[in-house]
Scaffold this motif. Structure first.
Motif, PDB file in Angstrom:
ATOM      1  N   LEU A   1       5.915  -6.004  10.327  1.00  0.00           N
ATOM      2  CA  LEU A   1       4.965  -4.952   9.982  1.00  0.00           C
ATOM      3  C   LEU A   1       3.751  -5.040  10.904  1.00  0.00           C
TER       4      LEU A   1
ATOM      5  N   GLN B   1      -0.625  -3.057   7.918  1.00  0.00           N
ATOM      6  CA  GLN B   1       0.342  -2.921   6.810  1.00  0.00           C
ATOM      7  C   GLN B   1       0.430  -4.230   6.025  1.00  0.00           C
TER       8      GLN B   1
ATOM      9  N   LEU C   1      -0.619  -5.085   1.955  1.00  0.00           N
ATOM     10  CA  LEU C   1       0.240  -5.746   0.969  1.00  0.00           C
ATOM     11  C   LEU C   1      -0.423  -7.012   0.433  1.00  0.00           C
ATOM     12  N   GLU C   2      -0.967  -7.826   1.349  1.00  0.00           N
ATOM     13  CA  GLU C   2      -1.583  -9.092   0.926  1.00  0.00           C
ATOM     14  C   GLU C   2      -2.756  -8.846  -0.020  1.00  0.00           C
TER      15      GLU C   2
ATOM     16  N   ALA D   1      -3.158  -6.259  -2.028  1.00  0.00           N
ATOM     17  CA  ALA D   1      -2.814  -5.337  -3.124  1.00  0.00           C
ATOM     18  C   ALA D   1      -3.654  -4.066  -3.020  1.00  0.00           C
ATOM     19  N   ALA D   2      -3.752  -3.529  -1.801  1.00  0.00           N
ATOM     20  CA  ALA D   2      -4.654  -2.412  -1.533  1.00  0.00           C
ATOM     21  C   ALA D   2      -4.009  -1.059  -1.810  1.00  0.00           C
ATOM     22  N   LEU D   3      -2.978  -1.042  -2.612  1.00  0.00           N
ATOM     23  CA  LEU D   3      -2.359   0.219  -2.988  1.00  0.00           C
ATOM     24  C   LEU D   3      -1.877   0.118  -4.432  1.00  0.00           C
ATOM     25  N   GLN D   4      -1.895   1.255  -5.099  1.00  0.00           N
ATOM     26  CA  GLN D   4      -1.288   1.299  -6.435  1.00  0.00           C
ATOM     27  C   GLN D   4      -0.129   2.281  -6.410  1.00  0.00           C
TER      28      GLN D   4
ATOM     29  N   ASP E   1     -12.037  -0.798  -3.381  1.00  0.00           N
ATOM     30  CA  ASP E   1     -12.464  -2.180  -3.129  1.00  0.00           C
ATOM     31  C   ASP E   1     -11.428  -2.925  -2.293  1.00  0.00           C
ATOM     32  N   LYS E   2     -10.181  -2.925  -2.764  1.00  0.00           N
ATOM     33  CA  LYS E   2      -9.149  -3.706  -2.081  1.00  0.00           C
ATOM     34  C   LYS E   2      -8.736  -3.072  -0.749  1.00  0.00           C
TER      35      LYS E   2
ATOM     36  N   VAL F   1     -10.905  -1.569   1.351  1.00  0.00           N
ATOM     37  CA  VAL F   1     -11.935  -2.008   2.299  1.00  0.00           C
ATOM     38  C   VAL F   1     -11.688  -3.468   2.691  1.00  0.00           C
ATOM     39  N   ARG F   2     -11.340  -4.282   1.717  1.00  0.00           N
ATOM     40  CA  ARG F   2     -11.069  -5.701   2.023  1.00  0.00           C
ATOM     41  C   ARG F   2      -9.844  -5.851   2.933  1.00  0.00           C
TER      42      ARG F   2
ATOM     43  N   GLN G   1     -10.936  -5.093   6.377  1.00  0.00           N
ATOM     44  CA  GLN G   1     -11.715  -6.236   6.886  1.00  0.00           C
ATOM     45  C   GLN G   1     -10.774  -7.358   7.335  1.00  0.00           C
TER      46      GLN G   1
END
Lengths: 157, 751
Positions: free
Chosen positions: A87, A91, A95-96, A98-101, A143-144, A146-147, A150
């Protein structure tokens, strides 16, 4: 039915040609003609960013570009980002972290983040938020996301 | 069951199973579905908020080149005026039909009136303009208090108020009035040192999921209907379509595609029966997609409301009495969430004397749908700001006041039943201990506010089956569509039972013919109840595997034990084999192992949270900025903490949007004037700080791992917390949502 236009273009590094109606948007062409359904329709008027793609190095909403305008240009879509065995770091970071629901906005966010990091490899939190403000997510509260951007910046720079 | 303990898989943070598909654009959502010979449908909608439909002439549209079929309400089969149990609340079948395609009257702007199937979407759109509808425009009624007036225009001339069980004589827009009462409120107020009574209003807001509704239907000559769509509940779609079109449920197969957000708004059907009707007429698969404007104007938002709360307390901070008057807009047909609002309004607190009155009122707006803790946010905006005012009057810290008045297990609630155990005090303590609460506030026009939110959560029915694979993994088949990572949280509960890693589970969301009945992904029930079914299915697998080990070792199953993923015999031969090793040897011991589990748990365990927010109010523009936000919540046991945090953060931000700027804006004709994401502005990431989510774990005794649903609760507190912070910043109490710049300036006396 209006006469179709013949278009020769480059998508994700490969030469592509297609026929489209003059009234069809790039988003319609991607989804209905080329079956590249990673770009999503959330609003069809440039407000939500779910259809974000990179056109000649510039982030655009594909719902606001006509399919016929792609002639001679170079397009990057979410489908072209990952290598067969690997990936893209953005990407992975999504995943690491959890930036998607639900994930419907995710391809657009990843393309927007790529466009940002391509030109600004070390953005501040504010720069990330400013750049991503054209992409709407209703699930995460950002939040997730943006992280994740980063984290991806740290990995890629 | 469910003591606080550590687990091997539950409580960890694995990568979600559907993750790669979703970050590569390969996951297929409803609109991505393709098939050969596809026709495209478009829907004609009423341009009027309230109008009698005198005639519909479809002949010009039918003659348009490329058009294959046109449908109107005349194409519906006749149905009885009856209440159907759809497994997710009951509904009147005639209302369901009428909302899908208007019969005699259009009851809101955007109400579906007719639909066309054509060779492509643009041709279908052209044909809509060729449908001639003759309307007699009627005066609309948009606001709940206006609709309750005696002389208000009536939406349904034959509707009478259900007045606590009795039908009113005169027709009315008030569908129902109910009342809960406990103790003696008058006595309670007499004991109070301070009594506060205030009125609040909230406007219609939308769930705002990014993916519009979609449906592709194919009707075969043998009477079999298949629908591919995004939905919160494949079985809920099956039930509604079956009732609306009068087809047996066994002839309807619903294939749930990936879903791009729902928040309650993707339970009711709108275009799914229309796609089916168009397919019946053409014999071809028909795809119907909504536009964003269709979504705003034609699908169920959450109600605008009028809420009045009165509360009395002693100077030492004890609530002596409370009452609430809740009037909710149902939209065009009865069925607002006022019942849930009445349940939640004082739920965190011990209130011995109180009354709660609820009114369900029809108005010329889309029929409301569920939206994340439906009703509770409207109610908490009122109750939690009245409490703040009381705290200010008696000079008590608002967190201390909440600890002092927290309902404890067994306290009798105003609506009758005893309060269950929930970690209210624990979430308040967590907020108190958080560095945010004691951090100094710097600068001018800044303020800090707090509020709590309570939601009962739901159990309902779920089914799971598990197939053991020869390589030591399992495939898990479930019926809950995955909106926010529940494949992972359900798979993890099965993995925990079987002592295998989360990655050794392959979860699949199946269609209605391939998995047992499962209720909607809603009510904060999925990780809880479908997780419970996965636990049961894994227990079934475990028992069968114990029998296989016994067969292998030629011992009694009672002599085989299972712990930490390893089967061992206790007959002195000291044999052991792990799950993978045994899975590899199934062929020697009798063939495949298939486990099954169902759940209908009756103790979902409520969830509660306490939010702390710092705001800055610009005194010149009235704009409110969120400077810092902390949300605590009792999750019982967080199965996948990252996705629990995500629910808390996402819910809080939806609540922030509701608080600050989201609203349906209507003109005098009853037309929504801001049906786009530009004008109905949901929060962007530039509007927000990081959202600090603090998970508190007070195990739910009704679940084997102590899980409580977490999805809905976090939307409840933000409007009240922000209003309380704005008061600290400006000295002005805002009693209307949203607290948009104009309303703030007006409240501050600046315009």
């Amino acid at each position: 039915m209006p006469k179709k236009v013949h278009v020769q273009t480059t998508i994700n590094g490969e030469a592509v040609e297609y026929l489209c109606e003059p009234r069809q948007s790039l988003l319609e062409v991607l989804r209905d003609v080329l079956h590249l359904t990673g770009a999503k329709e959330g609003c069809n008027n440039g407000n939500c960013g779910a259809c974000s793609v990179i056109l000649d190095g510039r982030l655009v909403n594909s719902c606001l570009v006509l399919g016929a305008e792609l002639e001679g240009k170079s397009l990057e879509t979410i489908e072209g980002l990952a290598e067969p065995e690997q990936l893209h770091p953005i990407q992975d970071a999504f995943l690491e972290n959890a930036a998607l629901q639900c994930g419907i906005c995710t391809p657009g966010f990843i393309m927007a983040a790529k466009a940002l990091l391509d030109q600004n490899p070390n953005p501040t939190e504010h720069e990330i938020r400013y750049w991503l403000a054209g992409n709407l997510c209703r699930c995460t509260g950002y939040d997730k996301i943006v992280r994740a951007v980063q984290d991806a910046a740290q990995t890629t720079s | 069951m469910a003591e606080k303990k550590d687990y091997k898989v539950v409580g960890t943070r694995p990568i979600r199973h559907d993750g790669v598909d979703k970050v590569t654009g390969r996951a297929l959502y409803g609109a991505d579905f393709q098939t050969v010979g596809l026709l495209h449908g478009k829907v004609l909608r009423s341009p009027h908020a309230h109008a009698r439909i005198k005639s519909i002439d479809t002949s010009r549209a039918e003659a348009h080149p490329g058009v294959r079929a046109v449908v109107t309400a005349k194409d519906f089969p006749a149905v009885e005026d009856k209440i159907a149990d759809l497994g997710e609340g009951a509904a009147n079948v005639k209302d369901l039909q009428d909302n899908v395609l208007a019969g005699d009257k259009a009851l809101y702007k955007g109400h579906q009136v007719a639909a066309v199937a054509a060779i492509d979407p643009h041709t279908a759109e052209e044909a809509l303009e060729l449908i001639d509808v003759e309307y007699e425009v009627l005066p609309p009624v948009i606001k709940v208090l206006d609709a309750m007036k005696e002389d208000a225009p009536l939406l349904h001339e034959d509707m009478h108020t259900d007045e606590m069980g009795e039908k009113s004589e005169k027709p009315s827009n008030i569908a129902a009035h109910f009342q809960h009462k406990q103790g003696d409120p008058e006595k309670g107020y007499a004991e109070a040192d301070v009594v506060v009574e205030q009125e609040y209003t909230t406007e219609t807001v939308h769930q705002g999921y990014i993916e519009p509704h979609n449906a592709t239907a194919l009707y075969n000559p043998d009477g079999q209907l298949t629908i591919w769509c995004s939905t919160q509940g494949a079985f809920a779609v099956r039930g509604q379509v079956s009732e609306i079109l009068q087809i047996p449920v066994s002839k309807v197969k619903v294939v749930p595609m990936e879903i791009g957000g729902g928040f309650g708004g993707k339970i009711n059907v709108y275009i799914k029966p229309i796609a089916a009707m168009l397919s019946m007429k053409t014999g071809k698969p028909v795809k119907v997609l909504m536009s964003r404007a269709d979504v705003f104007e034609g699908t169920g938002p959450t109600p605008g409301s009028y809420v009045r709360v009165k509360m009395g307390a002693t100077n030492d901070g004890r609530i002596t009495a409370a009452e609430a008057y809740l009037a909710f807009e149902a939209g065009a047909y009865p069925g607002s969430p006022v019942g849930a609002a009445a349940f939640c309004v004082f739920s965190p607190y011990k209130v011995e004397n109180g009354t709660v009155d609820g009114y369900d009122v029809v108005v010329n707006k889309p029929k409301t749908a569920a939206y994340r803790a439906p009703g509770a946010t409207n109610a908490a905006f009122a109750a939690e700001t009245v409490i703040d005012e009381i705290c200010e009057k008696i000079g008590m810290d608002p967190l201390e006041f909440r600890i002092l008045n927290s309902a404890t297990e067994g306290d009798i609630r105003i609506d009758g039943p005893p309060a269950p155990r929930v970690g209210f005090i624990e979430t308040v303590e967590a907020a108190k201990d958080h560095p945010h609460y004691s951090a100094p506030l710097e600068g001018e026009n800044v303020g800090r506010g707090v509020a709590s939110g309570y939601w009962p959560n739901f159990g309902m029915k779920s089914s799971v089956s598990i197939n053991v694979t020869g390589d030591g993994t399992i495939s898990l088949v479930e019926g809950s569509t995955d909106i926010g990572g529940t494949r992972a949280s359900i798979a993890m509960q099965a993995a925990e039972v079987l002592g295998i890693p989360a990655e050794s589970v392959t979860p699949t969301v199946a269609d209605t013919d391939s998995v047992g009945y499962t209720d909607v992904t809603g009510g904060s029930r999925t990780a809880f109840a479908t997780g419970y079914a996965a636990y049961e299915a894994a227990q079934d697998v475990k028992q069968q595997m114990i029998e296989r080990a016994a067969k292998l070792w030629e011992v009694d199953p009672e002599e085989v034990q299972f712990a930490d993923g390893v089967f061992s015999s206790v007959n002195g031969k000291e044999q052991e084999i792990d799950f993978k090793g045994l899975a590899e040897r199934l062929d020697e011991t009798g063939g495949p192992v298939v486990g099954r589990g169902t759940a209908d748990p009756n103790q979902p365990g409520p969830s509660i949270g306490l939010h702390v927010v710092d705001v800055e109010v610009d005194p010149d523009t009235g704009k409110i900025d969120i400077l810092r936000y902390t949300a605590t919540q009792d999750a019982g046991k967080a199965v996948h903490p990252s996705y629990v945090e995500g629910q808390i953060q996402g819910g809080a931000v939806q609540g922030i949007g509701w608080a600050l700027n989201e609203e349906y804006i209507y003109n005098e004709k009853g037309e929504m004037t801001n049906a786009s994401f530009l004008d109905y502005r949901i929060p962007t990431c530039l509007d927000l700080p990081m959202i600090d989510a603090v998970i508190v774990e007070v195990p739910n005794p009704g679940h084997p791992f102590g899980v409580r649903g977490v999805g809905e609760t976090p939307i409840i507190a933000p409007p009240a917390a922000i209003a309380n912070a704005v008061y600290r910043a400006t000295g002005v109490r805002l009693k209307e949502l949203p607290m948009s710049p104009g309303r703030v300036l007006k409240a501050m006396g600046k315009i």
